[in-house]
Scaffold this motif. Structure first.
Motif, PDB file in Angstrom:
ATOM      1  N   SER A  13       0.800  -1.216   0.000  1.00 18.68           N
ATOM      2  CA  SER A  13       0.000   0.000   0.000  1.00 18.68           C
ATOM      3  C   SER A  13       0.833   1.266   0.000  1.00 18.68           C
ATOM      4  O   SER A  13       1.548   1.557   0.962  1.00 18.68           O
ATOM      5  N   TYR A  15      -0.686   4.029   0.115  1.00 20.48           N
ATOM      6  CA  TYR A  15      -1.428   4.803   1.118  1.00 20.48           C
ATOM      7  C   TYR A  15      -0.852   4.570   2.509  1.00 20.48           C
ATOM      8  O   TYR A  15      -0.709   5.511   3.300  1.00 20.48           O
ATOM      9  N   MET A  74      -7.107   2.150   9.330  1.00 19.37           N
ATOM     10  CA  MET A  74      -6.841   1.703   7.962  1.00 19.37           C
ATOM     11  C   MET A  74      -5.440   1.090   7.867  1.00 19.37           C
ATOM     12  O   MET A  74      -5.249   0.069   7.195  1.00 19.37           O
ATOM     13  N   LEU A 146     -12.272  -1.899   1.866  1.00 18.18           N
ATOM     14  CA  LEU A 146     -11.263  -0.994   2.427  1.00 18.18           C
ATOM     15  C   LEU A 146     -11.479   0.469   2.066  1.00 18.18           C
ATOM     16  O   LEU A 146     -11.105   1.353   2.828  1.00 18.18           O
ATOM     17  N   SER A 147     -12.056   0.743   0.912  1.00 18.77           N
ATOM     18  CA  SER A 147     -12.237   2.148   0.526  1.00 18.77           C
ATOM     19  C   SER A 147     -13.644   2.388  -0.003  1.00 18.77           C
ATOM     20  O   SER A 147     -13.848   3.070  -0.998  1.00 18.77           O
ATOM     21  N   GLN A 358      -7.682  -1.672  -3.621  1.00 18.11           N
ATOM     22  CA  GLN A 358      -8.041  -0.438  -2.919  1.00 18.11           C
ATOM     23  C   GLN A 358      -6.979  -0.024  -1.903  1.00 18.11           C
ATOM     24  O   GLN A 358      -6.861   1.159  -1.580  1.00 18.11           O
ATOM     25  N   ALA A 359      -6.222  -1.004  -1.396  1.00 19.94           N
ATOM     26  CA  ALA A 359      -5.166  -0.676  -0.434  1.00 19.94           C
ATOM     27  C   ALA A 359      -4.054   0.133  -1.081  1.00 19.94           C
ATOM     28  O   ALA A 359      -3.348   0.883  -0.407  1.00 19.94           O
ATOM     29  N   ASP A 362      -5.956   3.886  -1.389  1.00 20.31           N
ATOM     30  CA  ASP A 362      -7.187   4.257  -0.678  1.00 20.31           C
ATOM     31  C   ASP A 362      -8.197   4.864  -1.641  1.00 20.31           C
ATOM     32  O   ASP A 362      -8.779   5.914  -1.386  1.00 20.31           O
TER      33      ASP A 362
END
Length: 916
Positions: A13, A15, A74, A146-147, A358-359, A362
């Motif tokens: 990730s 993010y 998160m 996740l998002s 999505q990780a 985000d």
């Protein structure tokens, strides 16, 4: 701290890298270390949210702390997912629990300032109302990714009013409450956001009221709920609202789960699947693991179609969660064991891939990345050797979903419904282009007809030749057909209308004629088929004022004062049905323009009068009556309240789409209290009457709204009070008003309320308008205002060069004539007071000629130009067309107007009009 796990997390990730860069202390906190492995219970998540926000009263601090907590959680969830320390079900449940806790915290925080300002929202049943938050979609099923966005619907139990000094109705309170809740969660600050909030699943979607009452929701679902909404409400879950919320949810269950076995769900599923496939092709999103073939959505569809078919009789199939219901399908024998295993395996894998995507950043996306670097991160996270190996596994699992889906939902061969009335069909085809022919084919072979009862199909087959015959007799057969087909589709389940049209050949011919002239009329009938009842019984004469008043009064007398929903329905249908009657008379009886405008103005005035009366009664019932400015007790008959109409309403020139420019004026003692149990000041009483009036007029319901209301012409505009005392209005107009405000007052008149106060307003209006003014100054100000309007609303220079003329805004158009009439009043009524008597342009110009201020020829020329341009703008409005027309067709008319404008207002103006 496990360095290898940290490395995996950061690899999974970008993010997470950003979060750690902004919050390096996360790794040092005991809480974070302890919880990287162990799952969190619902209670633990609630506790974490509560303790993070406890005792915070500053909004910015509150929002920052919740966003930092979201980033910390998160980071933890991405850590767990990247290191396979959790599973899909646990992760999605924890995410959903956090969303629930955040919603509850935001709801509680948002309520405090609202109650301080407006008081508690109290229903007519005497109970304090709560904001019912209904979670839909993934959050409703506690399957948040996740998002994820969170899909919400806001509701409340019962209408009523707040009990504070600044009283508003319960719906408005809940709308403000919901808006603040959204802001607290959705707003992107330097610390990010908590959740993106999507409200589009509410009744009527975007543009409708943000919060809806229990009764209104029930009525919507029973009368207008669509098939896709049944799917959406399967996952509905109450987040806040307690017993009231659960009662509301119980009410929706019969809409979702029919008592009988509902095989129509197969057809609806095919229709939804086809729609999604078209969207996938349009957006080129085959690599979307949610919407693409064999994706998450298809697994959900398989489960949901069985839920809708059998859920009414097999209660275990009403569970919101996809995997739980999937297992139930196996247990009751609707899916074989192997199918359940394959679908569950594919679903869990696809959800894991979704989290990996999505990780990365985000972002709310389910599309596989195209960049090599991002693909490699996903490969590493999911423990594959390379991208090809990952795709091989992904495609194998998707193929199993595709197989199950296609096995379940097989397209049937089209079954022709049309009997052989071939001659009429051939004649129709001869006048249709290919696009129209395809629409007819899709209509007869589409899913809508397949779901109709046999009796309804037979009625349609009987009606169709009559429709074709009437269409072929029109001067625009294809136009008529294309405009009427949506209307026919809208009444397929109310085929009694088709029978009535078969039996009344004249009514069908009139309907076809209206369709050729006005798409607007067809759209109104399509959106509100109940108006067909009125249409089929019309005599096509313009409605009379007394009949309008009697009709609305009788309808409202049958409704109790606290039955607001029924009042809203009556007011809206009264307006819509009578405007339709005017339109029918306009088109079919060719009624004169000014008579049409008079009738539309009468409808508006009757609506305003009835709504003001309701608003006054509702307010007085709760608070008692105030004193007037002379110390006399007000009553139902002595209201000390009036409504002034400006613009088109004031000028008796209403069109079909006109809104209402209104100013509220009272004659009450603002300081004295009312005589009811819940006393309020006279000032607040007047404010509440106006607010209730606005709510009754503008609230969006199943039947639309009565009118759009614009109150910006009140003293001080949007910065001013909604209601003004007559004395304050007088002082403002005499001492503070700009000339353009006096110009607006030319087209003002009192249209509702107590007659004695209406007379006072009219006398004051005349006194203001007949003040002596410097003619040169008036000319200068009028010219300046006119130029601003041209610059902002008129045609561009390029359009004018291309021969375009805006009938209303360009030089020589309607507004030029209106401004000349207003100039005449402001400049000349000081010496000729009769000029200030009327508010409509035609009689102002006639009076200007009678007073010798304009020559008779000039006045007549302006009036003729004005009526011609208004008639054309009126026709264009019925046809849903722009006010921009061919300039060459209006050369002579514009030349007359422009020359008079040059003579009266702007001697320096030059006009380069060219005849083509």
């Amino acid at each position: 701290m496990n360095a290898e796990q940290l490395q995996k997390t950061l690899r999974a990730s970008q993010y997470a890298e950003l979060v750690l860069g902004n919050h390096s202390t996360f790794l040092e906190q005991d809480y974070a270390i302890d919880q990287f492995i162990n799952p969190l219970t619902t209670q633990q998540i609630q506790h974490v949210v509560q303790t993070s926000l406890d005792h915070l009263t500053d909004e910015a601090t509150w929002m920052r702390e919740l966003r930092i907590l979201r980033a910390r959680l998160m980071f933890r969830w991405i850590w767990q997912d990247a290191n396979q320390l959790t599973d899909v079900v646990t992760l999605t449940r924890e995410l959903s629990d956090f969303a629930d806790a955040a919603i509850c915290a935001a709801k509680d925080f948002a309520r405090i300032p609202l109650v301080a300002k407006h008081g508690e929202p109290v229903g007519y049943n005497g109970k304090v109302q709560d904001l019912i938050v209904v979670a839909m979609g993934k959050l409703g099923a506690q399957e948040l990714n996740l998002s994820s966005d969170i899909d919400l619907i806001f509701a409340f139990d019962e209408q009523g009013e707040t009990n504070g000094r600044k009283c508003i109705d319960v719906q408005q309170f809940c709308i403000l409450w919901g808006q603040k809740l959204i802001y607290l969660l959705d707003h992107i600050s330097a610390d990010g956001f908590v959740f993106r909030v999507d409200m589009r699943l509410r009744p009527w979607g975007d543009g409708s009221a943000l919060a809806i009452s229990h009764v209104a929701l029930e009525k919507y679902l029973s009368q207008h709920g669509r098939e896709w909404e049944r799917y959406a409400w399967i996952k509905a879950r109450i987040v806040t609202g307690g017993k009231m919320g659960e009662e509301l949810l119980d009410m929706t269950r019969p809409f979702v789960f029919r008592k009988y076995v509902d095989y129509s769900a197969f057809e609806a599923m095919r229709e939804m699947k086809a729609m999604i496939e078209r969207e996938v092709l349009r957006r080129n999103i085959e690599d979307d693991i949610k919407l693409g073939a064999g994706g998450i959505r298809e697994v959900e569809f398989i489960v949901q179609v069985f839920q809708l078919i059998y859920g009414g009789s097999k209660l275990e199939l009403q569970d919101r969660q996809c995997l739980v219901s999937l297992h139930h399908l196996g247990e009751v024998g609707l899916l074989d064991t192997q199918a359940v295993i394959e679908l569950e395996d594919a679903y869990l894998f696809l959800r894991r891939v979704e989290h990996a995507i999505q990780a990365l950043n985000d972002q709310q996306t389910q599309s596989l990345p195209t960049e090599p670097e991002l693909r490699q991160r996903i490969v590493d996270t999911l423990a594959f050797s390379d991208w090809d190996a990952f795709l091989e596994t992904l495609n194998a699992k998707r193929a199993k979903v595709i197989h199950q889906f296609e096995h379940l939902i097989k397209e049937k061969e089209p079954d022709p419904l049309i009997e052989s009335f071939s001659q009429l069909e051939k004649q129709l085809e001869a006048v249709l282009d290919d696009g129209a022919k395809n629409l007819v084919h899709e209509f007869w072979y589409g899913h809508a007809l397949k779901k109709l009862p046999a009796k309804a199909v037979q009625r349609l087959k009987t009606f169709w030749p009559h429709l074709i015959e009437a269409i072929l007799q029109s001067n625009k057969p294809q136009t008529a057909l294309l405009r009427l087909m949506p209307l026919v589709e809208s009444v397929l389940r109310r085929t009694v209308y088709l029978v009535m049209l078969i039996e009344s050949k004249g009514a069908l011919q009139r309907l076809v004629k209206m369709a050729t002239v006005s798409p607007w009329i067809c759209e109104e009938l399509t959106h509100y088929p109940v108006l067909l009842d009125e249409f089929l019984s019309m005599d096509f004469e313009l409605p009379k004022r007394q009949d309008l008043e009697d009709s609305l009064r009788q309808q409202l007398l049958r409704i109790e004062i606290d039955q607001v929903e029924d009042q809203l329905r009556v007011l809206r249908l009264f307006k819509k049905s009578n405007v339709l009657a005017v339109a029918a008379s306009d088109v079919l009886a060719e009624s004169p323009l000014m008579k049409v405008s008079d009738a539309l103005t009468d409808i508006a005035e009757v609506s305003v009068n009835a709504t003001l009366n309701l608003a006054y009664q509702i307010t007085a019932k709760k608070h008692g009556f105030p004193l007037d400015a002379e110390g006399q007790r007000c009553s139902t008959d002595h209201t000390a309240f009036t409504v002034a109409g400006y613009g088109k309403l004031g000028g008796i020139e209403m069109g079909y789409g006109s809104d209402l420019d209104l100013v509220f004026i009272h004659y009450m003692d603002e300081q004295s209290d009312t005589d009811g149990q819940k006393k309020i000041s006279g000032f607040e009483f007047a404010i509440r009457v106006a607010q209730k009036f606005m709510s009754l007029m503008t609230t969006q319901t199943l039947d639309g709204r009565v009118y759009e209301i614009d109150t910006r012409l009140r003293p001080s505009g949007e910065a001013g009070l909604l209601v003004t005392s007559l004395k304050a209005f007088e002082q403002y107009q005499l001492k503070n008003a700009w000339l353009w405000e006096h110009q607006a007052l030319v087209r003002a008149r009192s249209i509702a309320g107590e007659q004695s106060l209406r007379d006072k307003f009219e006398a004051l209006r005349c006194r203001i308008l007949i003040q002596p003014r410097d003619e040169a100054k008036v000319r200068e100000e009028v010219l300046k205002m006119r130029q601003k309007m041209k610059d902002h609303l008129g045609s561009s220079k390029e359009q004018q060069k291309d021969g375009i003329f805006h009938l209303k805004q360009d030089a020589g158009g309607i507004v030029d004539i209106e401004f000349m009439a207003q100039y005449a009043v402001l400049a000349w009524s000081g010496a000729n007071s009769d000029l200030a008597h009327y508010s409509d342009n035609v009689r102002i110009l006639e009076d200007a000629a009678n007073a010798g201020c304009l020559s008779s020829d000039d006045a007549t020329a302006l009036i003729q130009a004005y009526l011609s341009e208004r008639a054309e703008s009126h026709r264009l409005a019925l046809a849903n067309q722009s006010m921009q027309v061919n300039a060459a067709d209006w050369f002579d008319t514009r030349e007359v107007v422009c020359k008079l404008w040059q003579r009266l207002i702007d001697p320096t103006a030059t006009f380069a009009l060219e005849r083509e």
